[in-house]
Design an enzyme around this catalytic site. Structure first.
Site, PDB file in Angstrom:
ATOM      1  N   SER A 179      16.586  -7.866   8.233  1.00 18.94           N
ATOM      2  CA  SER A 179      15.916  -7.276   7.068  1.00 18.94           C
ATOM      3  C   SER A 179      14.606  -6.609   7.438  1.00 18.94           C
ATOM      4  CB  SER A 179      15.659  -8.354   6.011  1.00 18.94           C
ATOM      5  OG  SER A 179      14.651  -9.250   6.446  1.00 18.94           O
ATOM      6  N   HIS A 441      -8.136   9.808 -11.516  1.00 17.20           N
ATOM      7  CA  HIS A 441      -7.394   9.102 -12.564  1.00 17.20           C
ATOM      8  C   HIS A 441      -6.633  10.128 -13.413  1.00 17.20           C
ATOM      9  CE1 HIS A 441      -6.527   6.168 -15.713  1.00 17.20           C
ATOM     10  NE2 HIS A 441      -6.871   7.097 -16.589  1.00 17.20           N
TER      11      HIS A 441
END
Length: 462
Positions: A179, A441
């Site tokens: 993994s 933002h």
């Protein structure tokens, strides 16, 4: 001497080193036995990202209603997805061909072998041989999929990453052994396309090199996506005598047998060191890697090695950086040695993973007193608008001096965000400086500032 520099292998280490050498005025040749661009461009980094993008688009369409859009049921054409991926790889390889011509680098197709006295023997596909010489010879032969003794790849039922990119038809079920980045990327791709996927991981956490919080988050996402995950488990044997595969898996609670069409072995890689003349040239190896100094010089004058054949992270961007440092030193420049503790690692499953520097566990083990901040994307306006609220940014600082020790990100597009942190660490930026650097933002990237604010008790949006 025929050339100033001969480079063996044209992956992201070899071809980048060749271009930089040419820029520095060195007469350069590169020897490649298969395709320009090496594994990365042809069978690794690039085509896998094309597959993952197809899976992501398929996932978007299947969840279009979440965005207020009605669509007919989507159907994946597996063959067309594979074909697109191969096309992307071929286009990139042609791009490297163009760069070789542009930089007047001679490309010699064939299998190379280093020999003493600054010689390289090249055997072409038709069996013909020639010898070329240069005062500087760089080995950049890369790596291949590692095989376990009880998991021998037959290329049909038990496969490596190369076959996983080019299967003739989509399997109904698959067991992925390992993994790491390769394992989880293919697990995500095949699961999203509709294959029933089980991951078997020997260690306690998936993506075991990552911070444990990241591992736990990815495990939650994979389980939600219907991927079966077995940790602390080992594949004991695979029976391929029937129509599919019977995979015997030993777990903490006992042994069970999984049935699958395909087993993908993703248990790491091994350097390509065999039959390239190292022994007769006197080049030393240790634990399957060529021994080099900080400027990639072997113990034999005039011979160098970079990329997956030397100790260090087996990543394309590492090989490229090593290649540039190596040839700059050859050309008489004074490059700075590579800081292997400031190398970003990226995994492109969904959600993406990006990290650099110390994990929390490693930082504590190194004796640091820590300030740790975490900002979940569930609190991010941009993430909410994008429908990508899973994941977080975790920032790790030294409490005493504010040094940025590490960062661990999991979420949408975080592989595009990690570079800010790599540059910040390179410039020895402190936590307060990142906190006071105004971030735009709404963006995912402001989560870096918010996680830093959390570390210093100044977080606004939590």
């Amino acid at each position: 001497m025929n050339y100033d520099v001969i480079i063996i292998g044209s992956g992201p280490g070899g071809y980048v080193a060749a271009i930089r050498a040419s820029q520095l005025g060195l007469k350069t040749a590169i020897v490649e036995r298969e395709s320009l661009g090496g594994i990365c461009l042809n069978w690794g980094c690039i085509p896998t990202k094309a597959l993952l993008k197809s899976a992501q688009v398929f996932e978007y369409i299947n969840h279009a209603a979440d965005y207020g859009i009605k669509t007919a049921p989507a159907e994946a054409d597996f063959g067309a997805v594979i074909k697109r991926s191969r096309g992307v790889a071929e286009g990139m390889s042609k791009g490297v061909q163009f760069l070789m011509k542009k930089n007047k680098i001679e490309v010699i197709m064939g299998t190379a072998k280093v020999k003493p006295n600054n010689k390289v023997e090249v055997r072409a596909a038709d069996g013909s041989q020639k010898e070329i010489t240069a005062p500087h010879i760089i080995v950049a032969t890369g790596s291949r999929s590692r095989e376990l003794p009880n998991l021998k790849q037959d290329g049909k039922k038990i496969i490596g990453y190369r076959q996983a990119m080019n299967l003739p038809q989509q399997p109904k079920s698959m067991v992925v052994v390992g993994s790491g980045a390769i394992g989880v990327e293919f697990a995500y791709f095949y699961a999203t396309m509709g294959t029933q996927v089980t991951i078997v991981e020997f260690l306690d956490n998936i993506v075991p090199v990552e911070d444990e919080d990241v591992s736990k988050q990815l495990l939650r996402n994979f389980k939600k996506a219907g991927i079966n995950v077995m940790t602390s488990s080992t594949v004991e044997s695979v029976d391929t005598s029937g129509a599919g595969c019977k995979v015997q898996v030993k777990t903490a609670t006992g042994t069970q047998v999984l049935e699958a069409d395909i087993v993908l072995s993703a248990v790491g890689i091994i350097a390509n060191l065999e039959n390239i003349g190292l022994e007769e040239t006197g080049i030393k190896t240790d634990k399957g890697k060529i021994v080099v100094d900080e400027f990639y010089r072997t113990g034999v004058k005039g011979y160098y090695a970079i990329g997956d054949v030397v100790t260090g992270q087996a990543l394309a961007h590492v090989a490229s950086a090593e290649g540039i440092i190596c040839v700059e030193k050859i050309a008489g420049h004074h490059p700075e040695p590579l800081d292997y503790n400031n190398i970003p690692g990226c995994t492109y499953c969904t959600p993406e993973i990006a990290s650099v520097g110390y994990t929390e566990k490693a930082a504590k083990a190194a004796g640091y007193e820590l300030k740790i901040g975490k900002f979940p994307f569930s609190a991010s306006g941009k993430a909410s608008a994008a429908g990508a609220k899973d994941g977080f940014v975790k920032m790790i600082y030294d409490a005493k001096y504010g040094e940025l020790l590490g960062a661990h990100l999991i979420g949408a597009n975080v592989t595009e965000m990690i570079a800010e942190i790599v540059v910040a660490r390179k410039l020895e930026t402190t936590g307060h400086e990142i906190l006071k650097a105004v971030h735009p933002h709404p963006t995912m990237s402001e989560a870096i500032m918010e996680a830093t604010a959390d570390a210093y008790g100044e977080v606004i949006h939590l």
